[in-house]
Scaffold this active site. Structure first.
Site, PDB file in Angstrom:
ATOM      1  N   CYS A  57       0.821  -1.211   0.000  1.00 15.75           N
ATOM      2  CA  CYS A  57       0.000   0.000   0.000  1.00 15.75           C
ATOM      3  C   CYS A  57       0.853   1.259   0.000  1.00 15.75           C
ATOM      4  O   CYS A  57       0.319   2.362  -0.030  1.00 15.75           O
ATOM      5  CB  CYS A  57      -0.920   0.002   1.221  1.00 15.75           C
ATOM      6  SG  CYS A  57      -0.034   0.152   2.792  1.00 15.75           S
ATOM      7  N   GLY A  58       2.161   1.092   0.063  1.00 16.45           N
ATOM      8  CA  GLY A  58       3.053   2.247   0.064  1.00 16.45           C
ATOM      9  C   GLY A  58       3.739   2.480   1.394  1.00 16.45           C
ATOM     10  O   GLY A  58       4.819   3.076   1.449  1.00 16.45           O
TER      11      GLY A  58
END
Length: 244
Positions: free
Chosen positions: A239-240
């Site tokens: 998701c980063g």
């Protein structure tokens, strides 16, 4: 293993940082999860924080770290699109484990984001990455800064995906030490820990979910699917928060 100088390590190129931590990581691989947490608390600088998405196996790292360091700030980046079951799970674990929960959100509400950008998660990899930057990365960066974090614990495991297969116990990310105490645990070890301590999987585990994030980018597992294919339409795994 001796104490590490975060400022000195941050001045090094990424490759040199990895090499500088190699000997320490070799020693950390020999310790159990509790030993890794204890070592980090003794040898890495505070403030200390723990991040959690309150996903399928979240109770493990939350319990493990919190029992060694009670009242450690637990960072949740809330997108506003989590499953209702996740929000109830957050409340349940926060109460059961007496968590010092710190919730961070994007500066723009979910509705405002949709009005400005449309449904970013339907706009391919670039849209998903922008969505994650707004709702995950920026709030996490803000959390680390506001909490003066220098050491960040997280519950990632190598078995979860190819992108995590080679992660070390200790690294530097976003300018702080990042410690992954259960990085080498398999699903059986997770299950045994949950059973031993009277903890539960996320409620959607029983409905066929192997990984849980936002409602619009999470799928149930189906035969033939890899775990990472249940998130972000199989376009990406992370998701980063744990990239970079």
């Amino acid at each position: 293993m001796s104490k590490l100088d975060l400022n000195a390590l941050n001045e090094l190129p990424k490759v040199d940082r990895i090499l500088a931590l190699a000997e320490t990581n070799a020693q950390l691989e020999k310790l159990d999860a509790e030993g890794r947490v204890a070592w980090a608390l003794d040898n890495l600088p505070g403030e200390y924080v723990l991040s959690s998405s309150f996903g399928i196996q979240a109770a493990v790292s939350l319990h493990l770290v919190n029992q060694i360091r009670p009242d450690i700030p637990v960072i949740l980046t809330d997108t506003g699109y989590l499953f209702p079951e996740t929000y109830r799970f957050i409340d349940e674990l926060t109460d059961k484990l007496k968590l010092n929960l710190k919730v961070y959100r994007a500066t723009e509400s979910a509705a405002w984001q949709e009005a400005r950008y449309g449904k970013l998660w339907e706009q391919g990899v670039e849209g998903i990455e922008k969505y994650n930057d707004i709702n995950k990365v920026e709030p996490m960066n803000r959390a680390l800064k506001e909490l003066n974090a220098q050491t960040w614990f997280a519950g990632l495991r190598r078995e979860q995906s190819g992108s995590r297969a080679n992660l070390p116990v200790l690294a530097i990310q976003r300018g702080v030490f990042k410690v992954l105490p259960i990085i080498d645990w398999d699903n059986r070890t997770i299950y045994q820990y949950l059973q031993k301590h009277g903890l539960k999987y996320h409620p959607l585990w029983d409905e066929g979910y192997l990984s849980v994030g936002d409602t619009h980018t999470t799928r149930k597992w189906e035969p033939g699917m890899a775990e990472e294919e249940t998130r972000f339409f199989g376009l990406k795994r992370e998701c980063g928060l744990h990239e970079g």
